[in-house]
Design an enzyme around this catalytic site. Structure first.
Site, PDB file in Angstrom:
ATOM      1  N   ASP A  35      13.202  -8.260   4.346  1.00 31.29           N
ATOM      2  CA  ASP A  35      13.253  -7.346   3.204  1.00 31.29           C
ATOM      3  C   ASP A  35      14.269  -6.234   3.476  1.00 31.29           C
ATOM      4  O   ASP A  35      13.965  -5.059   3.329  1.00 31.29           O
ATOM      5  CB  ASP A  35      11.856  -6.781   2.916  1.00 31.29           C
ATOM      6  CG  ASP A  35      11.735  -6.242   1.495  1.00 31.29           C
ATOM      7  OD1 ASP A  35      12.629  -6.528   0.671  1.00 31.29           O
ATOM      8  OD2 ASP A  35      10.748  -5.534   1.210  1.00 31.29           O
ATOM      9  N   GLY A  71       0.838  -1.192   0.000  1.00 41.08           N
ATOM     10  CA  GLY A  71       0.000   0.000   0.000  1.00 41.08           C
ATOM     11  C   GLY A  71       0.870   1.239   0.000  1.00 41.08           C
ATOM     12  O   GLY A  71       2.025   1.178  -0.411  1.00 41.08           O
TER      13      GLY A  71
END
Ligand SMILES: *[C@@H]1O[C@H](CO)[C@@H](O)[C@H](O)[C@H]1NC(C)=O
Ligand SMILES: *[C@@H]1O[C@H](CO)[C@@H](O)[C@H](O)[C@H]1NC(C)=O
Ligand SMILES: *[C@@H]1O[C@H](CO)[C@@H](O)[C@H](O)[C@H]1NC(C)=O
Ligand SMILES: *[C@@H]1O[C@H](CO)[C@@H](O)[C@H](O)[C@H]1NC(C)=O
Ligand SMILES: *[C@@H]1O[C@H](CO)[C@@H](O)[C@H](O)[C@H]1NC(C)=O
Ligand SMILES: *[C@@H]1O[C@H](CO)[C@@H](O)[C@H](O)[C@H]1NC(C)=O
Ligand SMILES: *[C@@H]1O[C@H](CO)[C@@H](O)[C@H](O)[C@H]1NC(C)=O
Length: 918
Positions: free
Chosen positions: A759, A645
């Site tokens: 990540d 998002g």
């Protein structure tokens, strides 16, 4: 009348020979000039003695070096032969293994724009088999020539190659039954800038292969270096047709040498062929192949008369009334398409037609390269196999890599059957042009995934694996014609959506654990479905044949498999595996019961809202959606975007700046998971981790509120737009690295449960106004819950270029995966470039593959230019060492983050001391 010009001509000659007396002196000066010029030029010469073992200087004082630094395959031999006048002894390298390309990778100075590449091939029965080979050679992506040593032995080729890379791949490619390719010498010579372009339209996608280079009127040996400072080979003018008289005029050239780009050497221009008796001078030249040719004719005003003539090429008048002027060099540049022989004719207008030199080149098309996305995806796949598939340079041209098929520059098929993959990595999804993918017998397990983007895929072979689920992406493979899933462990029902594949005509499901009715959507005449060796798999209308339903003694069971499909709030989908005599009715009953249960669960999670308020949230605040809207000015300023998002900038009522992360619908977690995650995050406080200020979980919104860091991300500083980009000093980079390592160390070791970031990358390292580094976005993290757990199994994409190569085969992310990604960050700090670059040579696309050998060799020329000369060598060496260790393919060889941190701290201290000392 016919005699007159000759009389006049000889008069002229004797007259000029007197006047030329003082020009003879100049002749000497000129050749001396040539020599001093050449001496400086030889520095650009590269002369490789293939298969040789020592360096030596030849009679022209050109240095020859052995080829071992440029190639690592093949065998060496030495060949002795008689060239008619003397016994010669040459070395050679030959390639008995006929698969693939055998390439020399030759460094070229990109300051030169054009190079002459000369290769010499000698067979002379060195192997005693009396079987001269035939093979192809390529430059870059172009197949440049076919060498047939039956026809000519030795064989010499010359090419003009426009430099567009810092390395020239020169390859030998065997032809079927063509014998072992063999090569003796390979030479590179820089040519003058801008030469060999006049009169040509697209120079960039053309390679020139020499057909003829003739020093007209000259009959002795061919001329080379040092007479031609560029070391082109000018052949003697031997093929005199009956009516022509060749005249060698040795006359001093006193005119402007640089007026032609090609700079033909003076000694070549000093001789000419002049027609005496007829009015036409013709060269008839046979060409090797039908093709496009580039022709240059050189004229020099060396005679005391100045002829003019018409120029015909293959009968076409290309220049009428062409004049040669006194003391002037000129040239005609002509291209001819689709010819297989050449007739160059000069038809006299006044005096005698004359020509001093000519060059003829075949124009070879250079195929375009495969897209860099494809190349880097294939490199990552090769890396993940742990095998050396010999995949180098371009996948498609000049010949496709092993295991790969191409159409033009598109990679259309890939066959890696037999390689141990364990799962289909996301990288396969980048091979967008694939029509055929064969991954049979590659130990694939779990679900079929990551192939949804392959819209051109026609044949997919995943047979003989351990796949258990169809996954959800098969229905996106709109071009699919053949789907081979035989001999897997697929369970449950065949998905209805397969029927949407309009082009599907063969579906092989033999020998799986499938059962139940086949979807009606597949009940079409155009599809052949193979179903034998399953539990009971037929169309509902057909009666289940007892013979095909392999009876097993397993007890009836219900398996619940998590999937993501069409289920926004939770990820429970149900596959019923009812073994044995269960009826369809029972199936339906079970199904409805289970559905009901799931629904209730879902309702339960929504009422968790009330409970939430009572939980202990650490410092994290609970915000209402209204508050968030107000704080972000109705989501006005986007400061980041991700697959989850967007991130918005906001200001809380107390004036504090925050970053507000709003999850997209499809990335939302189940209510329980979200609450758990927030709970976990709210307890993590460390100066090098971006802290959670609060969250909002209200009417379908999942929003996390983080502290706002004004300094932007490390990625902004390294690669951002001009306003963001700063030149980070080495010490600053080390400080940021130390900070980030501290943050990761806390996640891995300072906290219970342990957290794997999953990540780690430059854009997830943020900086505050004092340039302190903080790691962010560990919201994606998975906790390592079980005390003994060494890994978490997840479906995670990570970020291309940073992802642990072991993940592809193991499907397991560990703390060592974070170490790998952090190692990539360190390499970026050292080299100042991104992990995947889509420019430069294929060898440099992948930062890890590219940088490792340099850094292991202490070759710091790849260090970011902007910190050159400002770092302490020892500090750099330490950082490089730990970075290289961190990106080891084998996770067990990587250090843990605490070890990385310790090394970085030392490197930082060394650099600080270094700065103090200067
Ligand atoms: C080649 O000649 C150069 C100078 O002309 C000399 O420095 C070099 O040592 C020679 N190399 C060999 C291998 O003979
Ligand atoms: C050619 O070179 C090889 C290796 O350098 C040597 O063994 C051989 O005796 C040489 N032959 C001649 C005829 O010079
Ligand atoms: C030559 O290569 C260097 C480094 O590889 C690069 O920085 C430079 O821009 C290149 N020059 C040209 C003209 O391509
Ligand atoms: C090589 O040349 C010989 C002699 O010209 C010819 O007979 C033979 O067919 C050629 N081989 C190939 C593969 O072209
Ligand atoms: C031919 O070339 C050889 C050496 O390359 C030289 O010795 C000879 O003098 C030349 N002959 C003529 C006629 O130029
Ligand atoms: C030689 O020719 C080049 C290109 O035509 C020109 O730039 C240069 O000035 C000339 N030099 C002399 C000495 O005429
Ligand atoms: C070459 O071309 C000229 C001019 O077009 C023509 O007269 C001559 O016959 C040609 N020669 C051959 C051998 O084709």
């Amino acid at each position: 009348m016919d005699l007159f010009p000759w009389v006049g001509f000889f008069l002229f000659c004797s007259f000029w020979s007197v006047i030329f007396c003082d020009q003879e002196v100049r002749l000497l000066t000129s050749s001396q000039l040539d020599k001093s010029f050449s001496r400086t030029l030889t520095t650009g010469f590269l002369s490789i003695s293939c298969g040789g073992s020592t360096s030596f200087n030849d009679s022209s004082n050109i240095l020859w070096t052995p080829d071992t630094t440029y190639i690592s395959t093949g065998k060496t031999t030495s060949i002795s032969y008689n060239d008619g006048t003397s016994l010669l002894n040459v070395s050679a390298r030959f390639f008995p293994d006929s698969r693939g390309r055998k390439c020399y990778r030759i460094p070229v100075d990109n300051a030169t724009s054009l190079v002459l590449v000369r290769a010499k091939f000698v067979y002379k029965n060195y192997d005693g088999l009396g079987n001269p080979p035939t093979f192809s050679v390529s430059l870059g992506t172009a197949i440049a020539a076919t060498i047939n040593l039956t026809k000519d032995d030795p064989w010499t080729e010359e090419f003009l190659w426009t430099v567009n890379k810092d390395t020239l791949p020169f390859c030998l490619i065997a032809t079927p039954n063509g014998g072992s390719p063999v090569i003796s010498t390979l030479e590179l010579r820089p040519l003058p800038q801008g030469a060999y372009t006049s009169g040509m339209e697209d120079v960039s996608d053309k390679l020139l292969r020499k057909s003829y280079r003739i020093d007209c009127g000259y009959t002795n040996e061919s001329i080379q270096y040092p007479l031609d400072p560029y070391d082109r080979m000018w052949d003697a003018d031997r093929s005199f047709t009956p009516f022509h008289v060749a005249t060698g005029f040795k006359i001093q050239l006193s005119f402007n040498q640089s007026s032609l780009m090609e700079k033909p050497p003076a000694s070549v221009l000093q001789t000419a062929r002049v027609l005496a008796r007829r009015n036409m001078l013709t060269y008839n030249l046979l060409l090797d192949a039908l093709g496009d040719y580039y022709i240059i004719l050189y004229f020099a005003g060396v005679l005391p008369v100045f002829p003019s003539f018409d120029v015909f090429i293959n009968g076409d008048l290309v220049e009428s009334n062409y004049k040669i002027n006194s003391s002037e060099i000129s040239a005609l540049y002509v291209t001819r398409k689709g010819i297989s022989s050449l007739n160059i004719t000069l038809r006299s207008i006044s005096f005698y037609p004359q020509i001093n030199a000519l060059e003829v080149y075949q124009m070879v098309d250079i195929p375009s390269e495969a897209s860099s996305t494809t190349v880097s995806a294939l490199q990552v796949i090769q890396q993940s196999t742990g095998l050396d598939l010999g995949w180098q340079d371009d996948p498609c041209s000049p010949s496709p890599w092993d295991h790969i098929g191409c159409k033009g520059s598109l990679v259309t098929s890939l066959d890696l059957s037999g390689v141990n993959f364990r799962s289909i990595s996301p990288t396969f999804g980048d091979l967008l042009d694939l029509k055929k993918l064969d991954l049979h017998n590659t130990s694939l397990a779990g679900e079929i995934q990551n192939l949804g983007s392959l819209q051109n895929l026609e044949k997919l072979n995943l047979s003989f694996n351990h796949l258990t689920s169809f996954g959800e992406e098969l229905e996106s493979l709109v071009s699919l014609q053949i789907l081979d899933l035989q001999n897997n462990s697929l369970q449950g029902l065949v998905p209805d959506s397969l029927g949407e594949l309009e082009n599907l005509h063969l579906l092989n499901l033999d020998n799986n654990k499938l059962q139940g009715p086949l979807p009606e959507s597949l009940n079409k005449e155009t599809i052949e479905i193979r179903t034998s060796g399953n539990l009971c798999l037929t169309f509902a209308t057909a009666i289940c044949d007892d013979a095909s339903s392999t009876p097993t003694i397993e007890t009836p069971q219900v398996t619940i498999v998590p999937t993501k499909k069409h289920n926004v709030h939770n990820h429970l989908a149900i596959i019923l595996g009812v073994v044995g005599g269960a009826t369809l009715a029972l199936l339906i009953i079970c199904l409805s019961v289970l559905l009901h249960m799931t629904k209730r669960r879902y309702e339960v999670s929504h009422t968790a809202r009330e409970e939430m308020d009572i939980k202990n949230w650490g410092a994290a605040k609970i915000f209402s959606y209204k508050e968030i809207k107000a704080a972000t000015g109705n989501f006005k300023e986007v400061i980041g975007k991700g697959s989850f998002g967007s991130v918005y900038r906001g200001k809380l009522s107390d004036g504090k700046s925050v970053a507000v992360k709003v999850r997209l619908d499809k990335t939302q977690l189940g209510a329980d998971s979200f609450i758990n995650e927030v709970h976990l995050l709210s307890k993590i406080h460390h100066q090098n981790l971006v802290s959670l200020e609060g969250f909002c979980h209200e009417s379908k919104h999942q929003i996390l509120v983080y502290e706002y860091l004004a300094g932007g991300s490390l990625a902004d500083h390294l690669y951002g737009t001009n306003s963001q980009k700063t030149s980070l000093s080495w010490v600053r980079r080390l400080k940021i690295a130390v900070d980030a390592a501290k943050g990761l160390d806390y996640l891995h070791n300072g906290n219970e449960p342990r957290i794997i970031h999953r990540d780690v990358k430059c854009s997830n390292i943020l900086l505050d106004t004092e340039m302190n580094g903080k790691v962010c976005d560990f919201g994606l993290s998975k906790q390592v819950t079980q005390a003994d757990a060494t890994h978490v199994t997840t479906v995670v994409k990570g970020t291309a270029g940073y992802l642990d190569p072991e993940y592809y085969s193991s499907q397991q992310l560990t703390e060592k995966s974070d170490v790998y990604s952090f190692g990539v960050v360190l390499l970026e700090l050292i080299c100042g470039r991104e992990p995947l670059s889509h420019s430069g040579t294929p060898d440099s696309f992948n930062l890890v593959l590219w940088a490792k050998p340099y850094l292991q060799a202490d070759a710091f020329e790849i260090v970011d230019g902007s910190i050159n000369g400002t770092f302490d060598i020892e500090s750099m060496r330490k950082t490089a060492y730990i970075a290289v260790k961190s990106v080891e393919r084998d996770a067990s060889l990587r250090p843990n983050i605490a070890e990385v941190l310790a090394e970085l701290k030392e490197a930082y201290d060394i650099q600080l001391r270094f700065l103090e000392s200067i």
